[in-house]
Design a protein around this motif. Structure first.
Motif, PDB file in Angstrom:
ATOM      1  N   LYS A  66       3.815   5.783  -5.738  1.00  0.00           N
ATOM      2  CA  LYS A  66       3.821   5.773  -7.186  1.00  0.00           C
ATOM      3  C   LYS A  66       2.753   6.670  -7.801  1.00  0.00           C
ATOM      4  O   LYS A  66       2.637   6.749  -9.002  1.00  0.00           O
ATOM      5  CB  LYS A  66       3.624   4.339  -7.707  1.00  0.00           C
ATOM      6  N   ARG A  67       1.966   7.351  -6.959  1.00  0.00           N
ATOM      7  CA  ARG A  67       0.895   8.200  -7.502  1.00  0.00           C
ATOM      8  C   ARG A  67       1.482   9.216  -8.474  1.00  0.00           C
ATOM      9  O   ARG A  67       2.496   9.830  -8.217  1.00  0.00           O
ATOM     10  CB  ARG A  67       0.169   8.933  -6.382  1.00  0.00           C
ATOM     11  N   ARG A  68       0.816   9.380  -9.561  1.00  0.00           N
ATOM     12  CA  ARG A  68       1.244  10.337 -10.569  1.00  0.00           C
ATOM     13  C   ARG A  68       0.067  11.198 -10.967  1.00  0.00           C
ATOM     14  O   ARG A  68      -1.078  10.825 -10.790  1.00  0.00           O
ATOM     15  CB  ARG A  68       1.762   9.604 -11.814  1.00  0.00           C
ATOM     16  N   LYS A  69       0.390  12.344 -11.547  1.00  0.00           N
ATOM     17  CA  LYS A  69      -0.678  13.203 -12.040  1.00  0.00           C
ATOM     18  C   LYS A  69      -1.368  12.525 -13.201  1.00  0.00           C
ATOM     19  O   LYS A  69      -0.752  11.836 -13.997  1.00  0.00           O
ATOM     20  CB  LYS A  69      -0.121  14.555 -12.478  1.00  0.00           C
ATOM     21  N   THR A  70      -2.663  12.739 -13.293  1.00  0.00           N
ATOM     22  CA  THR A  70      -3.434  12.160 -14.385  1.00  0.00           C
ATOM     23  C   THR A  70      -2.976  12.780 -15.699  1.00  0.00           C
ATOM     24  O   THR A  70      -2.810  13.970 -15.809  1.00  0.00           O
ATOM     25  CB  THR A  70      -4.937  12.423 -14.186  1.00  0.00           C
ATOM     26  N   THR A  94       0.825  -1.196   0.000  1.00  0.00           N
ATOM     27  CA  THR A  94       0.000   0.000   0.000  1.00  0.00           C
ATOM     28  C   THR A  94       0.862   1.251   0.000  1.00  0.00           C
ATOM     29  O   THR A  94       0.606   2.194  -0.750  1.00  0.00           O
ATOM     30  CB  THR A  94      -0.949   0.007   1.215  1.00  0.00           C
ATOM     31  N   ALA A  95       1.919   1.251   0.814  1.00  0.00           N
ATOM     32  CA  ALA A  95       2.824   2.401   0.855  1.00  0.00           C
ATOM     33  C   ALA A  95       3.517   2.589  -0.499  1.00  0.00           C
ATOM     34  O   ALA A  95       3.652   3.712  -0.985  1.00  0.00           O
ATOM     35  CB  ALA A  95       3.867   2.216   1.956  1.00  0.00           C
ATOM     36  N   VAL A 113      -8.502   1.229  -8.306  1.00  0.00           N
ATOM     37  CA  VAL A 113      -7.173   0.793  -7.858  1.00  0.00           C
ATOM     38  C   VAL A 113      -6.406   1.992  -7.310  1.00  0.00           C
ATOM     39  O   VAL A 113      -6.145   2.944  -8.043  1.00  0.00           O
ATOM     40  CB  VAL A 113      -6.392   0.136  -9.021  1.00  0.00           C
ATOM     41  N   PRO A 114      -6.041   1.957  -6.025  1.00  0.00           N
ATOM     42  CA  PRO A 114      -5.328   3.085  -5.419  1.00  0.00           C
ATOM     43  C   PRO A 114      -3.993   3.351  -6.110  1.00  0.00           C
ATOM     44  O   PRO A 114      -3.247   2.429  -6.429  1.00  0.00           O
ATOM     45  CB  PRO A 114      -5.084   2.638  -3.971  1.00  0.00           C
ATOM     46  N   GLY A 115      -3.697   4.607  -6.359  1.00  0.00           N
ATOM     47  CA  GLY A 115      -2.413   4.997  -6.923  1.00  0.00           C
ATOM     48  C   GLY A 115      -2.254   4.736  -8.401  1.00  0.00           C
ATOM     49  O   GLY A 115      -1.150   4.798  -8.919  1.00  0.00           O
ATOM     50  N   SER A 116      -3.335   4.465  -9.110  1.00  0.00           N
ATOM     51  CA  SER A 116      -3.194   4.098 -10.519  1.00  0.00           C
ATOM     52  C   SER A 116      -3.562   5.222 -11.476  1.00  0.00           C
ATOM     53  O   SER A 116      -3.470   5.048 -12.681  1.00  0.00           O
ATOM     54  CB  SER A 116      -4.062   2.879 -10.821  1.00  0.00           C
ATOM     55  N   GLU A 117      -3.947   6.365 -10.956  1.00  0.00           N
ATOM     56  CA  GLU A 117      -4.324   7.475 -11.823  1.00  0.00           C
ATOM     57  C   GLU A 117      -3.130   7.902 -12.679  1.00  0.00           C
ATOM     58  O   GLU A 117      -2.047   8.132 -12.185  1.00  0.00           O
ATOM     59  CB  GLU A 117      -4.813   8.687 -11.016  1.00  0.00           C
ATOM     60  N   GLU A 122      -1.635  -6.596  -8.566  1.00  0.00           N
ATOM     61  CA  GLU A 122      -1.093  -6.512  -7.214  1.00  0.00           C
ATOM     62  C   GLU A 122      -2.181  -6.137  -6.208  1.00  0.00           C
ATOM     63  O   GLU A 122      -2.202  -6.647  -5.083  1.00  0.00           O
ATOM     64  CB  GLU A 122       0.056  -5.510  -7.171  1.00  0.00           C
ATOM     65  N   TYR A 123      -3.079  -5.253  -6.615  1.00  0.00           N
ATOM     66  CA  TYR A 123      -4.173  -4.847  -5.735  1.00  0.00           C
ATOM     67  C   TYR A 123      -5.111  -6.019  -5.452  1.00  0.00           C
ATOM     68  O   TYR A 123      -5.538  -6.231  -4.315  1.00  0.00           O
ATOM     69  CB  TYR A 123      -4.937  -3.679  -6.366  1.00  0.00           C
ATOM     70  N   ILE A 124      -5.397  -6.812  -6.463  1.00  0.00           N
ATOM     71  CA  ILE A 124      -6.241  -7.993  -6.285  1.00  0.00           C
ATOM     72  C   ILE A 124      -5.574  -8.980  -5.326  1.00  0.00           C
ATOM     73  O   ILE A 124      -6.217  -9.527  -4.429  1.00  0.00           O
ATOM     74  CB  ILE A 124      -6.564  -8.649  -7.639  1.00  0.00           C
TER      75      ILE A 124
END
Length: 117
Positions: A35-39, A29-30, A72-76, A89-91
């Motif tokens: 890895k969050r990125r701008k859309t 999760t961390a 999915v968290p952090g996938s934007e 990985e989230y699954i």
């Protein structure tokens, strides 16, 4: 990602194993949050003057990708290949959480039966 895959049938057998699963889940999760990125519009290239049926199909695919990115968290803003990796990985992470909850329910159920409740 091979380490992240967990069999749906296997149950954690000890508290140590549960702690390991929880720690692994926290680490994933961390990592996802880092890895969050701008859309960006580069996530899916669905533009073009193709036939109407193809254009509708591409729009439908893009709509589904946007929906997946919201789940999915952090996938934007991730490119599609990375989006699918993050989804897998989230699954796997959700499967581990379900295993832990089932194990805890089994423990609680066993303790409830022992106490006669």
């Amino acid at each position: 990602m091979e380490n992240a895959e967990v069999s749906a049938q296997s149950e954690p057998s000890s508290t140590t194993e549960i702690e390991g699963i929880c720690n692994e889940d926290r680490n994933n999760t961390a990592r996802i949050k880092r890895k969050r990125r701008k859309t960006s519009s580069a996530a899916c290239e669905c533009d073009g003057g193709v036939g109407e049926g193809l254009a509708e199909e591409k729009f439908d695919v893009k709509r589904r990708i946007v929906a997946l990115q919201k789940i999915v968290p952090g996938s934007e803003g991730l490119p599609m290949d990375k989006l699918f990796e993050e989804t897998a990985e989230y699954i796997a992470s959700l499967k581990r959480r379900v295993q832990v909850l089932r194990f805890l329910c089994a423990i609680a159920d066993g303790e409830q039966r022992k106490s006669g409740g």
